[in-house]
Enzyme design. Structure first.
Site, short mmCIF file in Angstrom:
data_model
loop_
_atom_site.label_atom_id
_atom_site.label_comp_id
_atom_site.label_asym_id
_atom_site.label_seq_id
_atom_site.Cartn_x
_atom_site.Cartn_y
_atom_site.Cartn_z
N TYR A 69 -70.67 47.06 9.22
CA TYR A 69 -71.65 48.13 9.46
C TYR A 69 -72.87 47.52 10.14
O TYR A 69 -73.37 46.48 9.72
CB TYR A 69 -72.06 48.75 8.11
CG TYR A 69 -73.08 49.86 8.23
CD1 TYR A 69 -72.74 51.08 8.80
CD2 TYR A 69 -74.38 49.68 7.76
CE1 TYR A 69 -73.68 52.10 8.90
CE2 TYR A 69 -75.31 50.71 7.85
CZ TYR A 69 -74.97 51.91 8.42
OH TYR A 69 -75.88 52.92 8.51
N ASP B 238 -75.29 39.82 13.29
CA ASP B 238 -76.09 40.82 12.60
C ASP B 238 -76.45 40.25 11.23
O ASP B 238 -75.64 40.28 10.30
CB ASP B 238 -75.31 42.14 12.47
CG ASP B 238 -76.12 43.20 11.76
OD1 ASP B 238 -77.23 42.88 11.27
OD2 ASP B 238 -75.66 44.35 11.69
N LYS C 160 -84.27 44.27 6.39
CA LYS C 160 -84.33 44.07 4.94
C LYS C 160 -85.40 43.05 4.52
O LYS C 160 -86.57 43.40 4.43
CB LYS C 160 -82.95 43.73 4.39
CG LYS C 160 -81.92 44.87 4.71
CD LYS C 160 -80.61 44.72 4.01
CE LYS C 160 -79.54 45.66 4.54
NZ LYS C 160 -79.46 46.94 3.89
N1 PLP Z 1 -76.74 45.79 9.80
C1 PLP Z 1 -76.31 45.46 8.57
C2 PLP Z 1 -75.46 44.25 8.38
C3 PLP Z 1 -76.66 46.25 7.48
O1 PLP Z 1 -76.22 45.93 6.26
C4 PLP Z 1 -77.47 47.40 7.70
C5 PLP Z 1 -77.85 48.27 6.58
O2 PLP Z 1 -77.40 48.15 5.47
C6 PLP Z 1 -77.90 47.69 9.00
C7 PLP Z 1 -77.51 46.86 10.03
C8 PLP Z 1 -78.75 48.88 9.27
O3 PLP Z 1 -80.04 48.66 8.79
P1 PLP Z 1 -80.99 49.91 8.46
O4 PLP Z 1 -80.37 50.63 7.30
O5 PLP Z 1 -82.31 49.28 8.15
O6 PLP Z 1 -81.04 50.75 9.69
#
Ligand code: PLP
Length: 426
Positions: A141, A236, A264
Site C-alpha cells: 500500500y 516507500d 508517520k
Molecule cells: N505508504 C505506506 C507504506 C503506508 O503504510 C501508508 C499509510 O499507511 C501510506 C504510504 C500513505 O500514507 P498516508 O496515510 O499518510 O497518506
C-alpha cells in the site's frame, strides 16, 4: 456519550462513520471505540476504558502517545503562529535532520501525508526518466493515489476491492504488479517491459499485508535490476522510515534507493509526509526544475516542531536496540502462548514492527499472508480488545511498539493472550 452512540451519529455523517476505512472495524466485525485521550502506551476511550495500544496511530507514535517533549515543542511552536505561507527555520532543520539520518537522501521536499509523498515521487520518476510505467507489489500500500490502488494492501485488501472503482483503466494499465519477495518474477517483468519502466516502488518491509520482511538479497536484487534497466528504485519508507532503524529499512538492509518517501514518524503525530533522494533528481522538482509539486501547508511550523522533537528522541543511544528487544519479547511470548495451546501461529518482526499470523508457516509472501486464518485472527482481536489490548483491527496490518511499552505492558498483553488464544480457537 458512549462509543456506540457516537458511532451511530458518525454513520449518519461520514462514509462508514470514519475518515479512514480500516478504523471502522469492518474486517474484524463490531464497532470501533472512540478515543478520548492517549498517553504513553495507552488509549482511553470515551467510556473510560484503557487499552494497551499496538497501533500507535498506525505508526507515528514510536515514543508513545503525548510524549512531553513532543507536546512541549508543539506548544512552543503554536505560540508563534499556526502557518506562515513563507519558508520557516524549522523546515531547514527538518531537511538537515532527514539528510543526515538517511544517507541516500541529498535533498528533501516536505508534504502533508504519505499519499502525497508517493504520488509526488512517481511523478518525479516519470518526469526524470521520460517513461510512464510504474511497478508495484501485490499487497503493498502506498496511499490512495490512482496509480497505487491496483492490487493494493491495507484497507483496500480487507475490503476485497484491491483495485478500486474510480481508477481509470488507462491509469491502472500503467501500473505493473509483481508478487513480493519473488525476484525471478521481477526479472521476467523487466526483461519484457524494462525500457518503459520509470520506477519500481516497494515497501522495503511490507507492512500493509500484515508484516513481511524481504528475503535475504531481495532488495539488493531489485536494486540491480533497476540500475540495469535505468528505472528508479523508490523505497516507500512511510511506515519503515525511523521505525525499523534510525536510517530506515535502507540502513537496516544496506540498500540505497534513488528516491525515498516518508510520513508517520517524521510528523510526530501531525499530518506530514516527505520525499527525497539524489540531488540530480530532486533538483528537477519545481521551482528548481520543471516537475511541478506544491502545498499550501507543506512544511507547516507546528508539524515540523512535532516531527523534530520526535526525531531527536529516537536518536538516543540504544533506542532501537531496546525497541527491537521489547518487540521480540512480545512476539516470542505470543508464540509461546499459541504453542502452549496447540494453535497454528507464526510471527514476523523487524525493529519495532511486527506481524501475527494464524498459520504454522513462516510467512514471506502475499499468498501465505492471505491464506492464514482470518476468522481466528478476528476472534483473537476481539478477545484482546475485551481485555484492554488494542491490536490493528485487521489481519492485514502490521503492529507497532513504542518506547513507552514497558515489560509490564507486555506481560499484561501475554496474560490477555492466554485467554484470547483459546477464544480464537473456539
Ligand atoms: N505508504 C505506506 C507504506 C503506508 O503504510 C501508508 C499509510 O499507511 C501510506 C504510504 C500513505 O500514507 P498516508 O496515510 O499518510 O497518506
Amino acid at each position: 456519550m458512549t462509543n456506540h452512540e457516537l458511532f451511530q451519529r458518525a454513520l449518519q455523517l461520514m462514509p462508514g462513520g470514519v475518515n479512514s476505512p480500516v478504523r471502522a472495524f469492518k474486517s474484524v466485525g463490531g464497532e470501533p471505540f472512540f478515543t478520548a485521550r492517549a498517553d504513553g502506551a495507552y488509549l482511553w476511550d470515551v467510556e473510560g476504558k484503557r487499552y494497551i495500544d499496538y497501533v500507535g496511530s498506525w505508526g507515528p507514535m514510536i515514543v508513545g502517545h503525548n510524549h512531553p517533549k513532543v507536546r512541549e515543542a508543539v506548544e512552543r511552536a503554536v505560540r508563534d503562529g499556526l502557518s506562515f505561507g513563507t519558508p520557516c527555520p524549522a523546515e531547514v532543520t527538518m531537511a538537515e535532520t532527514i539528510v543526515r539520518l538517511v544517507p541516500s537522501v541529498d535533498m528533501v521536499r516536505m508534504v502533508n501525508s504519505g499519499t502525497e509523498a508517493t504520488m509526488s515521487a512517481i511523478r518525479l520518476a516519470r518526469g526524470a526518466t521520460g517513461r510512464s510505467k510504474i511497478v508495484k507489489f501485490e499487497g503493498c500500500y502506498h496511499g490512495h493515489g490512482d496509480s497505487f490502488l491496483v492490487k493494493a494492501g491495507s484497507g483496500a485488501l480487507t475490503f476485497g476491492v484491491p483495485t478500486s472503482p474510480g481508477v481509470p483503466k488507462a491509469n491502472a494499465d500503467l501500473t505493473l504488479t509483481l508478487p513480493y519477495n519473488d525476484l525471478a518474477a521481477a526479472q521476467v517483468l523487466f526483461a519484457e517491459h524494462g525500457a518503459d519502466i520509470a520506477g519500481l516502488i516497494i515497501e522495503p518491509v511490507a507492512g500493509n499485508m500484515n508484516c513481511i520482511p524481504p528475503k535475504d538479497g531481495y532488495l539488493q536484487g531489485l536494486r540491480e535490476l533497476c540500475t540495469r534497466y535505468g528505472a528508479l528504485l523508490i523505497f516507500d519508507e512511510v511506515m519503515t522510515g525511523f521505525r525499523v532503524a534510525l536510517g530506515g529499512a535502507q540502513a537496516h538492509y544496506g540498500v540505497k534507493p534513488d528516491l525515498t518517501t516518508f510520513g508517520k514518524i517524521i510528523g510526530g503525530g501531525m499530518p506530514v509526509g516527505a520525499y527525497g533522494g539524489r540531488r540530480n533528481l530532486m533538483e528537477q522538482i519545481a521551482p528548481a526544475g520543471p516537475i511541478y509539486q506544491a502545498g499550501t501547508l507543506s512544511g507547516n511550523p507546528v508539524a515540523m516542531a512535532a516531527g523534530l522533537a520526535m526525531l531527536e528522541l529516537i536518536q538516543a543511544p540504544g533506542f532501537y536496540d531496546t525497541l527491537a528487544a521489547r518487540t521480540r519479547l512480545l512476539t516470542d511470548g505470543l508464540q509461546a502462548v499459541a504453542d502452549g495451546e496447540g494453535i497454528p501461529f507464526s510471527t514476523n518482526r523487524v525493529g519495532g514492527m511486527f506481524g501475527l499470523f494464524f498459520t504454522r508457516e513462516k510467512v514471506d509472501s502475499y499468498a501465505q499472508a492471505t491464506a492464514a486464518d482470518v476468522t481466528m485472527f478476528n476472534r483473537f482481536f476481539h478477545g484482546m480488545l475485551e481485555r484492554g489490548v488494542y491490536l490493528a483491527p485487521s489481519a492485514f496490518e502490521a503492529g507497532f511498539l513504542s518506547s513507552a511499552h514497558s515489560d509490564d505492558d507486555i506481560a499484561a498483553t501475554l496474560e490477555a493472550a492466554r485467554i484470547a488464544m483459546r477464544l480464537a480457537r473456539s
